[in-house]
Design a protein around this motif. Structure first.
Motif, PDB file in Angstrom:
ATOM      1  N   MET A  79       0.831  -1.192   0.000  1.00 36.63           N
ATOM      2  CA  MET A  79       0.000   0.000   0.000  1.00 36.63           C
ATOM      3  C   MET A  79       0.875   1.255   0.000  1.00 36.63           C
ATOM      4  O   MET A  79       0.514   2.270  -0.605  1.00 36.63           O
ATOM      5  N   SER A  80       2.015   1.197   0.662  1.00 34.88           N
ATOM      6  CA  SER A  80       2.923   2.345   0.691  1.00 34.88           C
ATOM      7  C   SER A  80       3.427   2.683  -0.700  1.00 34.88           C
ATOM      8  O   SER A  80       3.510   3.868  -1.079  1.00 34.88           O
ATOM      9  N   ASP A  81       3.759   1.656  -1.475  1.00 32.97           N
ATOM     10  CA  ASP A  81       4.248   1.883  -2.832  1.00 32.97           C
ATOM     11  C   ASP A  81       3.160   2.521  -3.696  1.00 32.97           C
ATOM     12  O   ASP A  81       3.425   3.451  -4.464  1.00 32.97           O
ATOM     13  N   VAL A  82       1.935   2.028  -3.555  1.00 34.92           N
ATOM     14  CA  VAL A  82       0.830   2.579  -4.334  1.00 34.92           C
ATOM     15  C   VAL A  82       0.581   4.038  -3.962  1.00 34.92           C
ATOM     16  O   VAL A  82       0.385   4.890  -4.835  1.00 34.92           O
ATOM     17  N   ALA A 133       0.782   7.155  -6.549  1.00 37.43           N
ATOM     18  CA  ALA A 133      -0.443   7.917  -6.829  1.00 37.43           C
ATOM     19  C   ALA A 133      -0.357   9.345  -6.286  1.00 37.43           C
ATOM     20  O   ALA A 133      -1.196  10.191  -6.623  1.00 37.43           O
ATOM     21  N   GLY A 134       0.619   9.614  -5.444  1.00 39.85           N
ATOM     22  CA  GLY A 134       0.759  10.946  -4.865  1.00 39.85           C
ATOM     23  C   GLY A 134      -0.285  11.258  -3.821  1.00 39.85           C
ATOM     24  O   GLY A 134      -0.733  12.409  -3.692  1.00 39.85           O
ATOM     25  N   VAL A 135      -0.697  10.229  -3.053  1.00 38.21           N
ATOM     26  CA  VAL A 135      -1.683  10.439  -1.990  1.00 38.21           C
ATOM     27  C   VAL A 135      -1.137   9.839  -0.694  1.00 38.21           C
ATOM     28  O   VAL A 135      -0.232   9.007  -0.710  1.00 38.21           O
ATOM     29  N   ALA A 136      -1.689  10.265   0.413  1.00 41.57           N
ATOM     30  CA  ALA A 136      -1.279   9.720   1.703  1.00 41.57           C
ATOM     31  C   ALA A 136      -1.766   8.281   1.846  1.00 41.57           C
ATOM     32  O   ALA A 136      -2.814   7.909   1.308  1.00 41.57           O
TER      33      ALA A 136
END
Length: 206
Positions: free
Chosen positions: A39-42, A46-49
């Protein structure tokens, strides 16, 4: 894509953010594979938290299924004038979609993982399989209106027939494209459609 739960307060979900997250998920899956995808990579891609992801998806499995579902939701079934032409069109478009690395990799990943995860299988069924059956329903309704197929008064029987047609088309195309790695070209699609039409007309005659 799912809407936020009715009881949730705060800022509404952003369609553009959802699209960016799902696209980033597919890209990451192609590059990293299922086991290394996080999830961190995504969130970084995506440029979101990361908290934004977890407000929308409980974990990686849900996220990847929705990323696959978005691709398949792009499939449409324009009226080509006959059931045979409709089938040929959607099978070719389906095969084109499966040739895309992000579609092929994502679909194979979630199917493989679902063999060990019943909840994931249920999500695949609801988010992908059940939603894509809309194409079969639409195709049959058009064929019935043209007089190519009879109307079915028994709703249970009609649903069972829809399930069977979907399984035959989806299963055959996925197997040929992703398992056998054989071409799904116009010649093959024409032969497959003729065989399917023979079965449908045989069922009608019976």
């Amino acid at each position: 894509m799912r809407n936020a739960s009715p009881g949730r307060t705060g800022r509404p979900r952003s369609a553009s953010a959802d699209a960016a997250i799902l696209a980033a998920t597919r890209d990451a899956l192609v590059e990293l594979g299922w086991s290394k995808l996080t999830m961190s990579d995504v969130s970084a891609r995506a440029g979101v938290a990361k908290t934004t992801l977890y407000r929308r998806w409980a974990g990686k499995s849900e996220l990847v299924v929705d990323a696959v579902a978005e691709l398949f939701d792009s499939l449409e079934l324009p009226d080509r004038g006959s059931l045979e032409a409709d089938i040929e069109y959607v099978v070719l478009r389906f095969a084109e979609l499966l040739r895309r690395p992000e579609a092929r990799t994502a679909l194979m990943a979630v199917v493989s993982e679902s063999t060990r995860d019943e909840a994931l299988r249920d999500r695949i069924r609801s988010a992908i399989v059940d939603r894509q059956k809309r194409l079969v329903v639409l195709g049959r309704e058009r064929a019935q209106a043209r007089g190519e197929l009879p109307y079915e008064e028994d709703e249970f029987l009609a649903g069972s027939t829809t399930d069977l047609i979907f399984d035959v088309i989806a299963g055959t195309v996925v197997h040929r494209a992703l398992v056998s790695s054989e071409p799904v070209d116009e010649l093959w699609v024409a032969a497959f459609t003729a065989l399917l039409m023979y079965g449908l007309r045989g069922a009608t005659a019976a």
